[in-house]
Design a protein around this motif. Structure first.
Motif, mmCIF file in Angstrom:
data_model
loop_
_atom_site.group_PDB
_atom_site.id
_atom_site.type_symbol
_atom_site.label_atom_id
_atom_site.label_comp_id
_atom_site.label_asym_id
_atom_site.label_seq_id
_atom_site.Cartn_x
_atom_site.Cartn_y
_atom_site.Cartn_z
ATOM 1 N N VAL A 1 0.877 -1.283 0.077
ATOM 2 C CA VAL A 1 0.041 0.029 0.078
ATOM 3 C C VAL A 1 0.694 1.305 0.089
ATOM 4 C CG1 VAL A 1 -1.618 1.370 1.253
ATOM 5 C CG2 VAL A 1 -1.998 -1.001 1.027
ATOM 6 N N ASN A 2 1.839 1.344 0.843
ATOM 7 C CA ASN A 2 2.781 2.364 0.849
ATOM 8 C C ASN A 2 3.420 2.722 -0.257
ATOM 9 O OD1 ASN A 2 2.055 2.899 3.662
ATOM 10 N ND2 ASN A 2 3.712 1.817 4.668
ATOM 11 N N PHE A 3 3.980 1.444 -0.937
ATOM 12 C CA PHE A 3 4.716 1.667 -2.131
ATOM 13 C C PHE A 3 3.784 2.241 -3.176
ATOM 14 C CE2 PHE A 3 6.232 0.112 -6.280
ATOM 15 C CZ PHE A 3 7.322 0.670 -6.249
ATOM 16 N N LEU A 4 2.711 1.783 -3.525
ATOM 17 C CA LEU A 4 1.803 1.959 -4.534
ATOM 18 C C LEU A 4 1.273 3.802 -4.409
ATOM 19 C CD1 LEU A 4 -0.394 -0.930 -4.934
ATOM 20 C CD2 LEU A 4 1.311 -0.119 -6.639
ATOM 21 N N PHE B 1 4.889 -2.582 -11.788
ATOM 22 C CA PHE B 1 3.659 -1.909 -11.689
ATOM 23 C C PHE B 1 3.809 -0.318 -11.858
ATOM 24 C CE2 PHE B 1 2.907 -5.803 -9.523
ATOM 25 C CZ PHE B 1 1.968 -6.218 -10.504
ATOM 26 N N ILE B 2 5.056 0.149 -11.678
ATOM 27 C CA ILE B 2 5.338 1.581 -12.154
ATOM 28 C C ILE B 2 5.153 1.888 -13.680
ATOM 29 C CG2 ILE B 2 7.153 3.582 -12.041
ATOM 30 C CD1 ILE B 2 8.347 2.139 -9.572
ATOM 31 N N SER C 1 8.049 -7.716 -2.949
ATOM 32 C CA SER C 1 9.219 -7.497 -3.377
ATOM 33 C C SER C 1 9.408 -6.408 -4.167
ATOM 34 C CB SER C 1 9.731 -8.760 -4.336
ATOM 35 O OG SER C 1 11.013 -8.489 -4.879
ATOM 36 N N ILE C 2 10.508 -5.558 -3.442
ATOM 37 C CA ILE C 2 10.555 -4.173 -3.693
ATOM 38 C C ILE C 2 11.127 -4.235 -5.459
ATOM 39 C CG2 ILE C 2 12.998 -3.901 -2.837
ATOM 40 C CD1 ILE C 2 10.420 -1.248 -2.955
ATOM 41 N N ILE D 1 -1.763 -9.551 -2.788
ATOM 42 C CA ILE D 1 -1.702 -9.989 -4.096
ATOM 43 C C ILE D 1 -2.055 -8.595 -4.963
ATOM 44 C CG2 ILE D 1 -2.769 -11.311 -5.823
ATOM 45 C CD1 ILE D 1 -3.931 -12.991 -3.411
ATOM 46 N N ILE D 2 -1.030 -8.302 -5.914
ATOM 47 C CA ILE D 2 -0.920 -7.213 -6.615
ATOM 48 C C ILE D 2 -1.391 -7.488 -7.943
ATOM 49 C CG2 ILE D 2 -0.191 -5.092 -7.596
ATOM 50 C CD1 ILE D 2 2.055 -5.453 -4.822
#
Length: 142
Positions: free
Chosen positions: A17-20, A119-120, A112-113, A98-99
């Protein structure tokens, strides 16, 4: 639009969530619980179709639910519809978060970073890479 399936009290789910959010990526979060909200069977089938490792790529092999299931059933011999029914009824069998990008059939389970950067948007990744190369060239020129 990306769909993010999360489970309560799960650090990798919070990291996703934070990454997105940090990268300005639009997503819909679907909080899943063992007794409440479930993943639709059709969604599970679409995730399965996008998984590089089939059902194995979706399952959390370390969860107590998975261990209990494998004690009573041979997953290799279980019909797919039956296994999907088990997963539908007990989401803790899945590896969260799950993305899933339904449009591009991109799927990532767990966080996994390195892999989540998929997804970017490509244009953004290319701009970041160009900026990095420029910084490296400027350092080399000094």
């Amino acid at each position: 639009m990306i769909d993010l399936y999360t489970i309560t009290s799960n650090l990798p789910s919070r990291r996703a969530v934070n990454f997105l959010n940090e990268h300005g990526i639009e997503f819909r979060e679907h909080p899943i619980s063992r007794t409440g909200t479930k993943i639709d069977l059709n969604d599970l089938k679409q995730m399965l179709a996008a998984s590089e490792n089939g059902v194995d790529g979706l399952l959390s092999h370390q969860s107590s639910s998975y261990l209990a299931l494998t004690q009573h059933h041979n997953l290799d011999e279980m019909p797919l519809h039956e296994l999907l029914s088990f997963i539908h009824d007990d989401a803790t069998l899945l590896h969260f978060p799950i993305i899933f990008d339904y449009q591009h059939h991109l799927l990532q389970t767990g966080f996994s970073i390195n892999e989540v950067r998929t997804f970017i948007p490509r244009q953004t990744r290319e701009a970041e890479f160009s900026k990095l190369l420029k910084a490296l060239n400027d350092t080399d020129a000094s």
